[in-house]
Design a protein around this motif. Structure first.
Motif, short mmCIF file in Angstrom:
data_model
loop_
_atom_site.label_atom_id
_atom_site.label_comp_id
_atom_site.label_asym_id
_atom_site.label_seq_id
_atom_site.Cartn_x
_atom_site.Cartn_y
_atom_site.Cartn_z
N ASN A 162 -3.38 1.68 -4.23
CA ASN A 162 -4.56 2.35 -3.70
C ASN A 162 -5.24 1.37 -2.76
O ASN A 162 -5.94 0.46 -3.20
N PRO A 347 -15.05 5.39 1.48
CA PRO A 347 -14.99 6.15 0.23
C PRO A 347 -16.38 6.34 -0.36
O PRO A 347 -17.21 5.44 -0.36
N THR A 390 -7.84 8.21 1.55
CA THR A 390 -9.23 7.80 1.43
C THR A 390 -9.39 6.30 1.27
O THR A 390 -10.34 5.70 1.79
N ALA A 391 -8.48 5.65 0.54
CA ALA A 391 -8.64 4.23 0.24
C ALA A 391 -8.65 3.37 1.49
O ALA A 391 -9.29 2.32 1.52
N ASN A 461 -11.95 4.77 -5.66
CA ASN A 461 -12.54 4.99 -4.34
C ASN A 461 -14.05 5.14 -4.38
O ASN A 461 -14.68 5.31 -3.33
#
Length: 511
Positions: A162, A347, A390-391, A461
């Motif tokens: 991630n 995030p 998103t990360a 996140n």
């Protein structure tokens, strides 16, 4: 969602037998053990988050008492998404979702490690070594026979990532005892097996067996080489590598082939001990949880640890030289095109759901602009879609295209992005995307694995919303919000995996 709130001066926790949300119960003082004693069953801790320790036995019943340390109590009813959280004294967070919707209890433990060159290959390898057996069941065959005796309980391990965090995970899926023959018990033995796999790996003289290391290294090398067989995954990985040339974000969680040569079994065991002792750990459990299950889960993972935070690091900035274009040739029939874009929304930002709407309108669904214009109208591609990571703050547009049409496909993608940034979105596109995202949010609860994955990704996140909260946020998104997000997205890299055999060229113009 509201943050977890300490109970403060009231020193209260959930009462015996569980508690209704928002209701608090007093906790008896127990200065003998240096903490506060809780006389209720462990399951009554589930409505809120509390610190759990083991310090002696409860008089009269032979079981371990629960102690809640001063200043670490949380009001019942506060949750992280769908999960109720218990914080163990060793820093492990246990996320519990008791539900009778499933006929199995799924447990997954995640450990974090910073994603770095060299060590990421070691983490991938030791996760395999630990997951294949332990001192009590030293071979994969012995472990498989034992799991079969537990009514087909399944166990496994793996790695993921991630952003700049590499994830090692160990999971166990066991049948709910309500569906087993009368008197059959599987939860305790299955959790004990998972605990032994993680804490008592097969070692000799503080080292993994050399023959086992060699075998698992060969299996890992096979999987790394096999990445190229999934053209889409390989294209996204290569595009990410190009976007993060000055950082480790583009590294594969499986590691690198060159790192697998001459792995030291003793060093690998030290690496695993470092991961287990200091890696932040989150444990998720979803499924039926009859009386006693909560305490079994907590005691399984209540072993000595001293976790240290893992720094996520910063994403390398977009180069000033403009859009980077890379062509890689391979002996394939259809080209794979991957566009890597950047958006300036971190995030947890309030525009997160507007970002999801933007991505869905552009290419997330069969009704989206790219699917309709590239496949249905132009006929240039059999599959085309977009998604956000998103990360890292990246968006990808991926398409399988004819080698003769990739330039036209790029032009259509850029034209549709321009129209979206100017607000040229029909009511049908907007509402169809909203409905599709609402359905996706609600569908998470159809699978324990999806519930766990979504909750853990949100935790990493910085944003965890329940499906109901997600639906509410999606209904608040307006077209102006989508346009604002679309205007912040910039094209970074164009990667083309093309038929041929000439290797990689960059920069190049894929026209």
């Amino acid at each position: 969602m509201p943050a977890l709130q300490p109970a403060g001066k009231e020193n209260r926790a959930a009462g015996p037998g569980g508690a209704s949300p928002g209701k608090c119960y007093p906790v008896k003082s127990c200065s003998r053990f240096g903490g506060e004693r809780f006389d209720g069953p462990v399951t009554s801790l589930l409505p809120g988050q509390a610190r759990y320790t083991r310090r002696g036995r409860r008089p009269g019943d032979g079981g371990r008492p629960l102690f809640l340390e001063c200043g670490r109590l949380y009001r019942p009813g506060h949750m992280l998404g769908d999960f109720r959280v218990v914080m163990l004294e060793n820093g492990t967070r246990v996320h519990l979702m008791p539900t009778d919707r499933f006929r199995t209890l799924t447990v997954r433990a995640y450990l974090q490690h910073r994603l770095e060159p060299g060590t990421h290959t070691e983490i991938a390898l030791v996760t395999r070594l630990v997951g294949r057996g332990c001192r009590r069941w030293p071979t994969a065959q012995a472990l498989a026979r034992h799991l079969d005796s537990l009514y087909g309980t399944a166990a496994g391990s793996g790695v993921g990532k991630n952003g700049m965090v590499q994830l090692a995970y160990f999971h166990m899926e066991m049948p709910a005892e309500a569906y087993l023959p009368a008197g059959a018990s599987v939860t305790g033995p299955a959790l004990a097996t998972l605990g032994q796999l993680m804490t008592a790996p097969l070692i000799h003289d503080d080292a993994f067996p050399q023959d086992v290391v060699a075998q698992e290294a060969s299996y890992l090398a096979r999987d790394i080489r096999g990445l190229i067989n999934d053209r889409t995954r390989y294209s996204v990985l290569r595009c990410t590598e190009e976007m993060c040339r000055n950082g480790p974000q583009g590294l594969s969680e499986l590691g690198r082939l060159e790192d697998l040569e001459n792995q030291d079994p003793r060093k690998l065991y030290r690496r695993y001990r470092e991961l287990l002792d200091h890696g932040p750990m989150d444990v998720f459990a979803v499924g039926p949880m009859p009386a006693g299950t909560g305490e079994l889960l907590l005691t399984t993972f209540d072993f000595p640890r001293h976790p240290l935070p893992v720094e996520a690091g910063a994403v390398p900035p977009r180069p000033a030289s403009g859009v980077r274009q890379v062509v890689e040739e391979l002996d394939i029939g259809q080209a794979r095109l991957c566009l890597g874009l950047r958006y300036g929304i971190p995030p947890g930002h309030p525009d997160h759901y507007a970002l999801l709407m933007y991505d869905g309108i552009l290419g997330g669904f069969p009704h989206s602009k790219l699917f309709m214009h590239i496949r249905e109208l132009a006929g240039f591609s059999y599959d085309v879609w977009s998604f956000v990571y998103t990360a890292l703050g990246f968006q990808y547009v991926v398409a399988g295209v004819s080698p003769d049409h990739h330039r036209q496909v790029i032009d259509i993608i850029e034209e549709q992005r321009r129209q979206l940034a100017q607000g040229e979105v029909s009511g049908h596109e907007l509402e169809s995307t909203r409905a599709a995202l609402v359905g996706r949010a609600r569908a998470v609860r159809d699978s324990p694995a999806r519930m766990i994955g979504a909750s853990y990704a949100g935790l990493l996140n910085g944003r965890i919303d329940s499906p109901e909260e997600q639906v509410a946020f999606l209904h608040e998104v307006k077209l102006d919000d989508v346009v604002r997000v679309a205007q912040s997205v910039e094209l970074d890299t164009v990667y083309l995996l093309a038929p041929g055999g000439g290797g990689t060229s960059a920069p190049a113009d894929p026209s």
